[in-house]
Design an enzyme around this catalytic site. Structure first.
Site, PDB file in Angstrom:
ATOM      1  N   GLU A  55      30.396  48.527  32.671  1.00  0.00           N
ATOM      2  CA  GLU A  55      31.789  48.419  33.095  1.00  0.00           C
ATOM      3  C   GLU A  55      32.501  49.772  33.108  1.00  0.00           C
ATOM      4  O   GLU A  55      33.727  49.839  33.045  1.00  0.00           O
ATOM      5  CB  GLU A  55      32.521  47.437  32.183  1.00  0.00           C
ATOM      6  N   ARG A  97      43.499  39.272  25.222  1.00  0.00           N
ATOM      7  CA  ARG A  97      43.577  38.365  26.366  1.00  0.00           C
ATOM      8  C   ARG A  97      42.582  37.244  26.142  1.00  0.00           C
ATOM      9  O   ARG A  97      41.410  37.505  25.843  1.00  0.00           O
ATOM     10  CB  ARG A  97      43.245  39.093  27.669  1.00  0.00           C
ATOM     11  N   ASP A 145      40.754  33.885  27.745  1.00  0.00           N
ATOM     12  CA  ASP A 145      40.428  33.165  28.971  1.00  0.00           C
ATOM     13  C   ASP A 145      40.234  31.690  28.650  1.00  0.00           C
ATOM     14  O   ASP A 145      39.520  31.334  27.692  1.00  0.00           O
ATOM     15  CB  ASP A 145      39.153  33.734  29.600  1.00  0.00           C
ATOM     16  N   GLU A 149      36.614  32.703  26.174  1.00  0.00           N
ATOM     17  CA  GLU A 149      36.345  33.956  25.460  1.00  0.00           C
ATOM     18  C   GLU A 149      37.644  34.717  25.273  1.00  0.00           C
ATOM     19  O   GLU A 149      38.653  34.415  25.905  1.00  0.00           O
ATOM     20  CB  GLU A 149      35.327  34.816  26.213  1.00  0.00           C
ATOM     21  N   GLY A 166      41.371  44.517  30.758  1.00  0.00           N
ATOM     22  CA  GLY A 166      41.462  45.420  31.896  1.00  0.00           C
ATOM     23  C   GLY A 166      42.910  45.722  32.261  1.00  0.00           C
ATOM     24  O   GLY A 166      43.791  44.869  32.151  1.00  0.00           O
TER      25      GLY A 166
END
Length: 339
Positions: free
Chosen positions: A17, A262, A264, A277, A283
């Site tokens: 990434e 964050r 999900d 997760e 990001g």
């Protein structure tokens, strides 16, 4: 001292990434400079420790995505060097990054999660792939999701609709790590909820609804402009949106996260949010969900980023003062961030 002399925005690294991380780093660095802060952009390489030692009183803003940036190892080094940083400490990062551990922690607390089975590559190979494929199908049913236990950006993730597809999906997951997780597929509305702590406690931002053009929120859908429609606030009934926000805050607390995270989620037809997760270094690119949520909340990314830097600095100062010999805490001098 009223604040750090500089903010070190750490981006890049050697994970799959890397390019996403560099884009996140550039955006946050620009936002921080817009707040009048001195920013040093740097990569995680052999020069990092020397740079930090020469930089003086700094705060690090880690935006490394993937294993080296989110598995806790880098944060362990920063703590060892007594350098304050934005975000979760090493132990919390390590637990969050491993889906096979984080999902169990969240499920044990009563939060809905998909049924999950974790399989190391060696086990899958040695015990006979055909037998395990049959057992997985019997246990979880189809469709199912296969993904690396450690990783992000949906790399190595596959939706499997039949037993014939499962071996290839396992191979794809093992390309990104030694452990794969196989999960029951939860159909519903895909959302992500960011949590930000500006200094007065964690707050959930408006949920972002994710509608990939292809139907699968894979790497290309995440980071190619126009491939995914993001709706913020998500098109959810108020009570469901509140439930999703509460779930994200619960996850943030259960995993011991700090400053920003964050989570999900999939909102099932009955309105229940299912945990998928969590992410300790979300990001920050032009196609990332967290900046969209910041905007929807009426906040400014630069202001938020500066607040997070201030929090990290003040946390480091408080712990440093408390750890001096003879202080009230009686703690020994050492890691300012982890205490």
């Amino acid at each position: 001292m009223n604040g750090p002399s500089s903010v070190v925005v750490l981006a890049g690294g050697l994970s799959h990434e890397r390019e996403v991380s560099l884009r996140s780093g550039r955006r946050v660095a620009q936002a921080l400079r817009g707040q009048g802060l001195d920013v040093i952009e740097t990569d995680a390489d052999s020069t990092l420790v020397d740079q930090l030692e020469r930089a003086g009183e700094v705060v690090v803003f880690p935006l490394l995505h993937g294993e080296a940036g989110e598995d806790g190892s880098l944060r362990e080094v920063l703590s060892l060097l007594d350098v304050p940083f934005v975000g979760a400490v090493a132990s919390a990062s390590r637990m969050t990054f491993d889906k096979s551990i984080a999902t169990r922690v969240i499920a044990d607390a009563g939060v809905p999660t998909p049924a999950q089975i974790a399989l190391p590559h060696e086990t899958f190979r040695e015990l006979g792939a055909a037998s395990l494929v049959r057992a997985l199908g019997d246990q979880l049913g189809f469709p199912m999701m296969v993904k690396p236990a450690k990783g992000g950006s949906a790399l190595g993730c596959t939706k499997v609709t039949s037993a014939e597809q499962l071996p290839a999906a396992m191979v794809a997951a093992y390309a990104y790590g030694q452990v794969a997780v196989v999960e029951s597929f939860v159909d519903g509305t895909e959302i992500t909820v960011a949590v930000i702590d500006r200094g007065s406690g964690p707050e959930a931002l408006p949920a972002v609804q994710i509608q990939p053009e292809s139907g699968i929120y894979d790497y290309a859908a995440r980071y190619t402009a126009g491939r995914t429609r993001f709706i913020c606030p998500a098109q959810l009934p108020d009570e469901v949106a509140d439930r999703a926000a509460d779930t994200a805050l619960t996850v943030h607390r259960l995993l011991g996260l700090a400053d920003l995270s964050r989570t999900d989620l999939i909102v099932a037809a009955d309105g229940r949010p299912y945990f998928l997760e969590a992410n300790v270094a979300p990001g920050m690119t032009e196609t990332s969900a967290l900046p969209l949520a910041v905007e929807a909340a009426g906040w400014d990314l630069g202001t938020i980023s500066a607040d997070l830097v201030r929090n990290a600095w003040e946390r480091g100062v408080r712990t440093s003062v408390g750890s001096r010999p003879g202080s009230a805490s009686g703690a020994s001098v050492g890691n300012r961030h982890d205490r």
